[in-house]
Scaffold this motif. Sequence first.
Motif, PDB file in Angstrom:
ATOM      1  N   CYS A   1      22.125  -8.339  31.634  1.00  0.00           N
ATOM      2  CA  CYS A   1      23.525  -9.614  32.270  1.00  0.00           C
ATOM      3  C   CYS A   1      23.718  -9.837  30.839  1.00  0.00           C
ATOM      4  O   CYS A   1      24.462 -11.058  30.401  1.00  0.00           O
ATOM      5  CB  CYS A   1      22.903 -10.335  33.374  1.00  0.00           C
ATOM      6  SG  CYS A   1      23.249  -9.234  35.209  1.00  0.00           S
ATOM      7  N   ALA A   2      22.364 -10.266  29.965  1.00  0.00           N
ATOM      8  CA  ALA A   2      22.762 -11.194  28.781  1.00  0.00           C
ATOM      9  C   ALA A   2      23.534 -10.379  28.295  1.00  0.00           C
ATOM     10  O   ALA A   2      24.794 -10.814  27.637  1.00  0.00           O
ATOM     11  CB  ALA A   2      21.451 -11.076  28.291  1.00  0.00           C
ATOM     12  N   GLY A   3      23.141  -9.060  27.490  1.00  0.00           N
ATOM     13  CA  GLY A   3      24.043  -7.980  27.021  1.00  0.00           C
ATOM     14  C   GLY A   3      25.399  -8.015  27.046  1.00  0.00           C
ATOM     15  O   GLY A   3      25.878  -8.258  25.996  1.00  0.00           O
ATOM     16  N   PHE A   4      25.392  -8.125  28.302  1.00  0.00           N
ATOM     17  CA  PHE A   4      27.328  -8.272  28.854  1.00  0.00           C
ATOM     18  C   PHE A   4      27.888  -9.056  28.357  1.00  0.00           C
ATOM     19  O   PHE A   4      28.691  -9.501  28.035  1.00  0.00           O
ATOM     20  CB  PHE A   4      27.199  -7.552  30.353  1.00  0.00           C
ATOM     21  CG  PHE A   4      28.013  -7.612  31.168  1.00  0.00           C
ATOM     22  CD1 PHE A   4      29.587  -6.884  30.083  1.00  0.00           C
ATOM     23  CD2 PHE A   4      28.963  -8.290  31.332  1.00  0.00           C
ATOM     24  CE1 PHE A   4      30.924  -6.915  31.350  1.00  0.00           C
ATOM     25  CE2 PHE A   4      30.415  -9.271  31.886  1.00  0.00           C
ATOM     26  CZ  PHE A   4      31.434  -7.893  31.584  1.00  0.00           C
ATOM     27  N   LEU A   5      27.259 -10.537  28.802  1.00  0.00           N
ATOM     28  CA  LEU A   5      28.154 -12.005  27.735  1.00  0.00           C
ATOM     29  C   LEU A   5      28.109 -11.504  26.777  1.00  0.00           C
ATOM     30  O   LEU A   5      28.893 -12.703  26.473  1.00  0.00           O
ATOM     31  CB  LEU A   5      27.194 -12.821  29.341  1.00  0.00           C
ATOM     32  CG  LEU A   5      27.017 -12.936  30.170  1.00  0.00           C
ATOM     33  CD1 LEU A   5      26.278 -14.393  30.996  1.00  0.00           C
ATOM     34  CD2 LEU A   5      27.845 -13.329  30.690  1.00  0.00           C
TER      35      LEU A   5
ATOM     36  N   LEU B   1      13.189  -6.194  37.245  1.00  0.00           N
ATOM     37  CA  LEU B   1      13.542  -7.683  36.971  1.00  0.00           C
ATOM     38  C   LEU B   1      14.361  -8.016  35.628  1.00  0.00           C
ATOM     39  O   LEU B   1      15.345  -8.740  35.196  1.00  0.00           O
ATOM     40  CB  LEU B   1      13.413  -8.766  37.972  1.00  0.00           C
ATOM     41  CG  LEU B   1      14.051 -10.363  37.991  1.00  0.00           C
ATOM     42  CD1 LEU B   1      15.242 -10.266  38.219  1.00  0.00           C
ATOM     43  CD2 LEU B   1      13.210 -10.782  38.355  1.00  0.00           C
ATOM     44  N   ALA B   2      13.646  -7.623  34.854  1.00  0.00           N
ATOM     45  CA  ALA B   2      13.885  -7.980  33.713  1.00  0.00           C
ATOM     46  C   ALA B   2      14.730  -6.715  32.486  1.00  0.00           C
ATOM     47  O   ALA B   2      15.466  -7.782  31.852  1.00  0.00           O
ATOM     48  CB  ALA B   2      12.663  -7.834  32.705  1.00  0.00           C
ATOM     49  N   LEU B   3      14.731  -5.775  33.241  1.00  0.00           N
ATOM     50  CA  LEU B   3      15.646  -4.801  32.508  1.00  0.00           C
ATOM     51  C   LEU B   3      17.233  -5.234  33.247  1.00  0.00           C
ATOM     52  O   LEU B   3      18.041  -5.563  32.781  1.00  0.00           O
ATOM     53  CB  LEU B   3      15.171  -3.599  33.184  1.00  0.00           C
ATOM     54  CG  LEU B   3      14.499  -2.827  32.316  1.00  0.00           C
ATOM     55  CD1 LEU B   3      14.220  -1.276  33.382  1.00  0.00           C
ATOM     56  CD2 LEU B   3      15.054  -3.217  30.973  1.00  0.00           C
ATOM     57  N   VAL B   4      17.602  -6.227  34.546  1.00  0.00           N
ATOM     58  CA  VAL B   4      18.584  -6.615  35.565  1.00  0.00           C
ATOM     59  C   VAL B   4      18.917  -7.707  34.303  1.00  0.00           C
ATOM     60  O   VAL B   4      20.504  -7.531  33.919  1.00  0.00           O
ATOM     61  CB  VAL B   4      18.772  -6.758  36.417  1.00  0.00           C
ATOM     62  CG1 VAL B   4      19.404  -7.368  36.451  1.00  0.00           C
ATOM     63  CG2 VAL B   4      18.281  -5.411  37.401  1.00  0.00           C
ATOM     64  N   VAL B   5      17.956  -8.533  33.310  1.00  0.00           N
ATOM     65  CA  VAL B   5      18.350  -9.788  33.415  1.00  0.00           C
ATOM     66  C   VAL B   5      19.163  -9.582  31.452  1.00  0.00           C
ATOM     67  O   VAL B   5      20.001  -9.738  31.291  1.00  0.00           O
ATOM     68  CB  VAL B   5      17.189 -10.252  33.273  1.00  0.00           C
ATOM     69  CG1 VAL B   5      17.497 -11.803  32.045  1.00  0.00           C
ATOM     70  CG2 VAL B   5      16.618 -11.177  34.734  1.00  0.00           C
TER      71      VAL B   5
END
Length: 126
Positions: free
Chosen positions: A19-23, A12-16
Amino acid sequence: MNRRTAILAGALALVVLACAGFLLWQRANAQAGVSVRIYQYGELVEEVRLDQVTEPYTIPLSGEDGAENLVEVAPGRVRMQSANCPDQVCVNQGWISDASVPVVCLPHQVVLEITGGESHADAAAG
């Protein structure tokens, strides 16, 4: 915490983080290629690349029945500086810098529309 919970929390931490890096990457590249298109009576009058503007300047527009609008272009943004229309909605809207909402002077049929870059509309709104 058992092993299964730790693996799930790590995933879950990796997914978050992804997503933050992409944004952040998307926001950093949002200003590239941003243009304003100026329409009058439904026809394109001028198109300006906002990322290439270095100094503010104005574009006067004259129309039918004494219609006068003054568009101000600045680095990364645009606004209707003045208009001799009765309601002044276009002037009171102020600066825009993304494609979320255009500036429209309905009495004089002038539209300032930003293209390219990032819109603040969500995925559901389109």
